[in-house]
Write an enzyme that holds these catalytic residues in place. Sequence first.
Site, short mmCIF file in Angstrom:
data_model
loop_
_atom_site.label_atom_id
_atom_site.label_comp_id
_atom_site.label_asym_id
_atom_site.label_seq_id
_atom_site.Cartn_x
_atom_site.Cartn_y
_atom_site.Cartn_z
CB THR A 87 -9.71 2.49 10.91
OG1 THR A 87 -8.61 2.90 10.12
CG2 THR A 87 -10.49 1.42 10.18
CE LYS B 210 -2.30 1.87 3.59
NZ LYS B 210 -2.20 3.33 3.45
CE LYS C 139 -7.48 6.89 3.61
NZ LYS C 139 -6.01 6.76 3.60
CG ASP D 16 -11.35 17.93 -6.22
OD1 ASP D 16 -12.21 18.79 -6.54
OD2 ASP D 16 -10.16 18.19 -6.01
NE ARG E 271 0.62 3.12 13.15
CZ ARG E 271 -0.28 4.00 13.54
NH1 ARG E 271 0.07 4.97 14.36
NH2 ARG E 271 -1.52 3.93 13.12
CG ASP F 35 -4.69 4.58 1.30
OD1 ASP F 35 -5.84 4.97 1.04
OD2 ASP F 35 -4.25 4.50 2.47
O1 C5P Z 1 0.09 1.54 10.95
P1 C5P Z 1 -1.32 1.10 10.67
O2 C5P Z 1 -1.46 -0.41 10.58
O3 C5P Z 1 -2.32 1.73 11.59
O4 C5P Z 1 -1.59 1.66 9.20
C1 C5P Z 1 -2.84 1.71 8.59
C2 C5P Z 1 -2.71 2.30 7.24
O5 C5P Z 1 -4.00 2.31 6.63
C3 C5P Z 1 -2.20 3.73 7.19
O6 C5P Z 1 -1.41 3.85 6.02
C4 C5P Z 1 -3.47 4.57 7.03
O7 C5P Z 1 -3.25 5.75 6.30
C5 C5P Z 1 -4.36 3.64 6.25
N1 C5P Z 1 -5.82 3.82 6.40
C6 C5P Z 1 -6.45 3.81 7.62
N2 C5P Z 1 -7.82 3.97 7.71
C7 C5P Z 1 -8.54 4.12 6.60
C8 C5P Z 1 -7.92 4.13 5.34
C9 C5P Z 1 -6.54 3.96 5.28
O8 C5P Z 1 -5.79 3.62 8.64
N3 C5P Z 1 -9.86 4.21 6.68
#
Ligand code: C5P
Length: 227
Positions: A118, A30, A61, A64, A208, A59
């Site tokens: 999330t 991603k 998002k 617009d 992470r 990703d």
């Molecule tokens: O580090 P972590 O596992 O929390 O990363 C989640 C990834 O998913 C990040 O890159 C974040 O930008 C992305 N994301 C998110 N929630 C969303 C869409 C994308 O956390 N609804």
Amino acid sequence: MELCVALDLPTKEENLNLIKKIQNYNVWLKVGLRTYIRDGEDFLLAIKKINPDFKIFLDLKLYDIPNTMADAAESIMGLGVDMFNVHASAGKRAMKEVMRRLDTFDKRPIVLAVTALTSFSEEEFQDVYEKDIALKADKFAKDAMESGLDGVVCSAYESASIKNISSQKFMTLTPGIRPFGEDAGDQKRVADIAFAKNAYVDFIVVGRPIYKSENPEEVVKKILERI
Ligand code: C5P
């Protein structure tokens, strides 16, 4: 269920090092806002150089006006990525315009709509949308399906309900996954692998817990064994 690894490290070199460590695993990568803004198309080419079989989820998002979103989607076509996303809150007219533009191509990437981030708590979400997350996520998913998109980005908590009101074929991709109960960080609605599996999730996104680990390869291996 498939694993999508979030490449959110601070530099291009660190992201490429991570990719090299996991190059023999069947995972999606991603590429998010920071990485794409900084490293652009060159970074996508560098990924393919390491392993041309890596599937890429861009990703960005998009949010617009319909014409601008469709123009951007058309430019994304030229990047050769396998999946990208837009915000469902941009509305049905915008999502339909994106799909209408992409359908003029023989082959197009998977297109997902973001429902509720999330990182939102119930209160924070209410403050912006004045609705419960679960209700609004269902509505966004319905809008995305009726606009011809392939699925949605949501938390694992909304996945089962979305599958219920759409179809098993309508995909869910869920960030906020802490595979083995790791630290949530800024995420508010986190779930583990077993929960995601029970909620019929198609793609889990993990950032992470993989890239902050001492041994990312081992974590990827363990996740793939479990899914
Ligand atoms: O580090 P972590 O596992 O929390 O990363 C989640 C990834 O998913 C990040 O890159 C974040 O930008 C992305 N994301 C998110 N929630 C969303 C869409 C994308 O956390 N609804």
